[in-house]
Design a protein around this motif. Sequence first.
Motif, PDB file in Angstrom:
ATOM      1  N   PRO A 110      -2.367 -12.179   5.453  1.00 19.18           N
ATOM      2  CA  PRO A 110      -0.899 -12.085   5.385  1.00 19.18           C
ATOM      3  C   PRO A 110      -0.275 -11.548   6.674  1.00 19.18           C
ATOM      4  O   PRO A 110       0.784 -12.017   7.095  1.00 19.18           O
ATOM      5  CB  PRO A 110      -0.655 -11.130   4.207  1.00 19.18           C
ATOM      6  CG  PRO A 110      -1.888 -11.218   3.375  1.00 19.18           C
ATOM      7  CD  PRO A 110      -3.002 -11.424   4.353  1.00 19.18           C
ATOM      8  N   VAL A 111      -0.936 -10.556   7.314  1.00 13.56           N
ATOM      9  CA  VAL A 111      -0.411 -10.015   8.569  1.00 13.56           C
ATOM     10  C   VAL A 111      -0.464 -11.069   9.670  1.00 13.56           C
ATOM     11  O   VAL A 111       0.485 -11.226  10.449  1.00 13.56           O
ATOM     12  CB  VAL A 111      -1.188  -8.751   8.991  1.00 13.56           C
ATOM     13  CG1 VAL A 111      -0.690  -8.242  10.341  1.00 13.56           C
ATOM     14  CG2 VAL A 111      -1.051  -7.658   7.938  1.00 13.56           C
ATOM     15  N   ALA A 112      -1.584 -11.802   9.747  1.00 10.93           N
ATOM     16  CA  ALA A 112      -1.715 -12.855  10.761  1.00 10.93           C
ATOM     17  C   ALA A 112      -0.657 -13.936  10.563  1.00 10.93           C
ATOM     18  O   ALA A 112      -0.117 -14.478  11.539  1.00 10.93           O
ATOM     19  CB  ALA A 112      -3.115 -13.462  10.702  1.00 10.93           C
ATOM     20  N   LEU A 113      -0.368 -14.259   9.321  1.00 13.29           N
ATOM     21  CA  LEU A 113       0.667 -15.255   9.038  1.00 13.29           C
ATOM     22  C   LEU A 113       2.030 -14.765   9.514  1.00 13.29           C
ATOM     23  O   LEU A 113       2.826 -15.528  10.074  1.00 13.29           O
ATOM     24  CB  LEU A 113       0.697 -15.563   7.546  1.00 13.29           C
ATOM     25  CG  LEU A 113       1.596 -16.715   7.087  1.00 13.29           C
ATOM     26  CD1 LEU A 113       1.179 -18.018   7.755  1.00 13.29           C
ATOM     27  CD2 LEU A 113       1.552 -16.853   5.572  1.00 13.29           C
ATOM     28  N   LEU A 114       2.303 -13.479   9.334  1.00 11.25           N
ATOM     29  CA  LEU A 114       3.563 -12.893   9.805  1.00 11.25           C
ATOM     30  C   LEU A 114       3.646 -12.914  11.329  1.00 11.25           C
ATOM     31  O   LEU A 114       4.704 -13.191  11.907  1.00 11.25           O
ATOM     32  CB  LEU A 114       3.699 -11.454   9.306  1.00 11.25           C
ATOM     33  CG  LEU A 114       3.934 -11.245   7.813  1.00 11.25           C
ATOM     34  CD1 LEU A 114       3.855  -9.763   7.467  1.00 11.25           C
ATOM     35  CD2 LEU A 114       5.281 -11.806   7.386  1.00 11.25           C
TER      36      LEU A 114
END
Length: 305
Positions: A110-114
């Motif tokens: 999720p952080v990488a997607l952000l």
Amino acid sequence: MTAALALFIKLIPLYVTVVLGWIAGRFLEASGKHIAGIMLYIVTPSVVFSGVMAAPLSLEVIFLPFLVFGIASLLAVIHLKLGQSVLGDGSERILALCVGSGNTGYFGIPVALLLFGEEGLALYIVCMLGCTLFETSVGFYLAARGRYDFKDALLRVARLPAVYAFVLAVVLNLSGAGIPETFVPLFDNLRGAYSVLGMMIIGMSISSFRGLAGNIKFTALAFWGKFASWPILVGLFWWLDVHVLGLYEPAVHQALFLISITPIAANAVVIATLLDTHPRQVAGTVLLTTLFALVYIPVMVSLAF
């Protein structure tokens, strides 16, 4: 600091998921151990497979998981030796797993997607596979050796499907095959379940948590290994690649750096639970590193990127 604050706010839903897992374990008697088996043997291999199938593979890109795997294994062995001289309760083997691992999937995706968007996510997942391979091979072996003999530990490693999912996906990707359109929604849903259930497992595992569980020396060593040793080693590679090797673009360096600053993997709780090897100690330490990461990651990202 504005960027750090924005990322901090975007991370809050992940922590809400941990709380929901705690509620499920505390009041609904949900079993983290049963979900752990599903995650380890079904969901994780599916995410590994779909991630590699979506990535643009080249020799340099294929090498990335093995680079991360090598860093994780090196740090695990170093902290295993360090733990043997500091800890006296036999927990140094599960410490090695904790230090070498990272919550690169449940937390990191999720952080990488952000941070990187859909295009950068596939590259991040390829890098992430190094941690997954470590957790399900060397890391699992080191942890299992604390409970099983050499032969039994190797047999348990051989039964873990994530390694086979990675190899199969590489072969299919390089041969030009793709995931049929009919199955794309299924793998997308499994990726969502990977993050949600993975974070909930942390909450379920700490449903009986009361303060700092176990040996504070264990927690201190785990913090040092995960939040100091990892970024230092990855930072050295980043510098070496920029000034000497010239192999990778900044997007790869950023993906590797994000991997280096993630908290201890929730899979460490999964494996500790399955092996019944200091599960409360691991759950408490994972909880603390996850809470610390809420502030640590936004600050480190704002400084490095």
